[in-house]
Design a protein around this motif. Structure first.
Motif, PDB file in Angstrom:
ATOM      1  N   PRO A 123       1.535  -1.191  -4.175  1.00 31.29           N
ATOM      2  CA  PRO A 123       2.292  -1.944  -3.174  1.00 31.29           C
ATOM      3  C   PRO A 123       1.481  -3.040  -2.473  1.00 31.29           C
ATOM      4  CG  PRO A 123       2.915   0.357  -3.056  1.00 31.29           C
ATOM      5  CD  PRO A 123       1.753   0.274  -4.018  1.00 31.29           C
ATOM      6  N   ALA A 124       0.176  -3.094  -2.745  1.00 29.72           N
ATOM      7  CA  ALA A 124      -0.634  -4.221  -2.270  1.00 29.72           C
ATOM      8  C   ALA A 124      -0.060  -5.542  -2.765  1.00 29.72           C
ATOM      9  CB  ALA A 124      -2.076  -4.074  -2.758  1.00 29.72           C
ATOM     10  N   ASN A 127       2.010  -6.736  -0.069  1.00 31.81           N
ATOM     11  CA  ASN A 127       1.398  -6.519   1.249  1.00 31.81           C
ATOM     12  C   ASN A 127       1.892  -5.253   1.941  1.00 31.81           C
ATOM     13  OD1 ASN A 127      -0.113  -8.858   0.976  1.00 31.81           O
ATOM     14  ND2 ASN A 127       1.361 -10.132   2.043  1.00 31.81           N
ATOM     15  N   ALA A 128       2.113  -4.206   1.157  1.00 33.60           N
ATOM     16  CA  ALA A 128       2.561  -2.925   1.703  1.00 33.60           C
ATOM     17  C   ALA A 128       1.690  -1.792   1.181  1.00 33.60           C
ATOM     18  CB  ALA A 128       4.026  -2.687   1.358  1.00 33.60           C
ATOM     19  N   ALA A 129       0.408  -2.078   0.997  1.00 33.62           N
ATOM     20  CA  ALA A 129      -0.514  -1.089   0.432  1.00 33.62           C
ATOM     21  C   ALA A 129      -0.856   0.000   1.439  1.00 33.62           C
ATOM     22  CB  ALA A 129      -1.797  -1.771  -0.018  1.00 33.62           C
ATOM     23  N   MET A 130      -1.355   1.108   0.911  1.00 34.53           N
ATOM     24  CA  MET A 130      -2.036   2.125   1.709  1.00 34.53           C
ATOM     25  C   MET A 130      -3.417   2.272   1.103  1.00 34.53           C
ATOM     26  SD  MET A 130      -1.679   4.090   4.325  1.00 34.53           S
ATOM     27  CE  MET A 130      -3.385   4.321   4.897  1.00 34.53           C
ATOM     28  N   ASN A 152      -6.449  -4.768   5.962  1.00 35.38           N
ATOM     29  CA  ASN A 152      -5.186  -4.710   6.706  1.00 35.38           C
ATOM     30  C   ASN A 152      -4.292  -5.905   6.380  1.00 35.38           C
ATOM     31  OD1 ASN A 152      -5.560  -2.266   7.998  1.00 35.38           O
ATOM     32  ND2 ASN A 152      -6.476  -3.171   9.824  1.00 35.38           N
ATOM     33  N   GLY A 155      -1.747  -4.383   3.976  1.00 38.25           N
ATOM     34  CA  GLY A 155      -1.020  -3.158   4.315  1.00 38.25           C
ATOM     35  C   GLY A 155      -1.720  -2.345   5.375  1.00 38.25           C
ATOM     36  N   GLU A 156      -1.734  -1.022   5.183  1.00 38.60           N
ATOM     37  CA  GLU A 156      -2.321  -0.094   6.140  1.00 38.60           C
ATOM     38  C   GLU A 156      -3.614   0.498   5.580  1.00 38.60           C
ATOM     39  OE1 GLU A 156      -1.156   0.555   9.182  1.00 38.60           O
ATOM     40  OE2 GLU A 156       0.554  -0.799   8.916  1.00 38.60           O
TER      41      GLU A 156
END
Length: 269
Positions: A123-124, A127-130, A152, A155-156
């Motif tokens: 999901p990186a 821009n929604a990575a963990m 960051n 993502g997070e």
């Protein structure tokens, strides 16, 4: 941010991190240094963002304060060996290679080198990575904060000790594949019920995204949120019963456990 940031490898993950940093504007293009075995990638980035497109991994290591090693695990040792003599004492090596331990990295670049091991997920790309972040003892708190700020952008992040990285692989690194399978199955069921394929994917994907958002923002236990949907004698509890009969939760737990075991095996190699 004053640091010069380097990237060795611009595959999906390396490029996602780079694009996230560019979009955040915390580092200008002329402070970014890149090398990839496909020169056209660097040429395009130089033309669009004035990024320094260099001719070798050694050049990137020489110019950068922070170097993201974004290559496949099977070639990272060769890359580390190649750049070792070009690294400054305070250069921070950031590795995203799965299964490659800090000890293995240090063995090839020096045990006094600053090293950060990162486990991102796909999901990186949106821009929604963990990302888990694991520094060695040479990295200061201020330096760790800089790495966290950079990541960051996609993502997070969470700081995690290295012995828990294999669990991170199961919970986050590999799990998008399980989620995509879940979405596909949800959509297949909806198509069987008459919904168009396009609408079925949209309903299923939005339900997963919205449910995750509700969990994170409400702070409620997932079991409590599940109960909120299960009305007495309603439709949802019927579906929950079928999932329990098929061992839904046990299957997922076993899948996560399998990824952990595999990750441990890769690290041992």
């Amino acid at each position: 941010m004053e640091q010069r940031i380097g990237f060795i490898g611009l595959g999906n993950m390396g490029n996602a991190i780079l694009q996230g940093i560019l979009a955040s504007k915390i580092v200008p293009g002329n402070q970014l240094y890149i090398y990839d075995t496909h020169p056209e990638k660097g040429i395009a980035l130089n033309q669009s963002h004035f990024i320094n497109n260099l001719e070798s991994a050694r050049d990137v290591a020489r110019e950068s304060d922070i170097v993201f090693i974004a290559v496949k695990p099977n070639v990272i040792i060769d890359v580390l060996t190649d750049i070792q003599k070009e690294l400054k004492k305070n250069t921070i090596i950031v590795s995203i290679a799965a299964g490659v331990t800090i000890k293995t990295i240090a063995k090839n670049v020096g045990y006094e080198q600053k090293i950060v091991r990162v486990m991102p997920n796909t999901p990186a790309l949106v821009n929604a990575a963990m990302c888990s972040i694991t520094p060695n003892t040479e990295v200061t708190d201020d330096e760790l904060a800089i790495i966290q700020t950079l990541l960051n952008c996609i993502g997070e992040t969470e700081i995690v000790p290295e012995y828990l990285i294999d669990a991170v692989v199961g919970a986050s690194g590999s799990s998008p594949a399980f989620v995509f399978m879940f979405i596909e199955a949800l959509a297949d069921g909806a198509v069987k019920g008459g919904l168009s394929r396009k609408q079925a994917y949209k309903f299923a994907a939005q339900a997963v995204m919205g449910s995750a958002k509700l969990l994170l923002e409400s702070g409620k236990h997932p079991g409590e949120l599940k109960d909120m949907v299960c009305s007495p004698a309603g439709t949802t509890i019927e579906g929950v019963q079928k999932l329990e009969q098929r061992g839904f939760r046990a299957a997922l737990m076993e899948a996560v456990e399998a990824t952990i075991i595999k990750s441990q095996a890769l690290a041992e190699k």
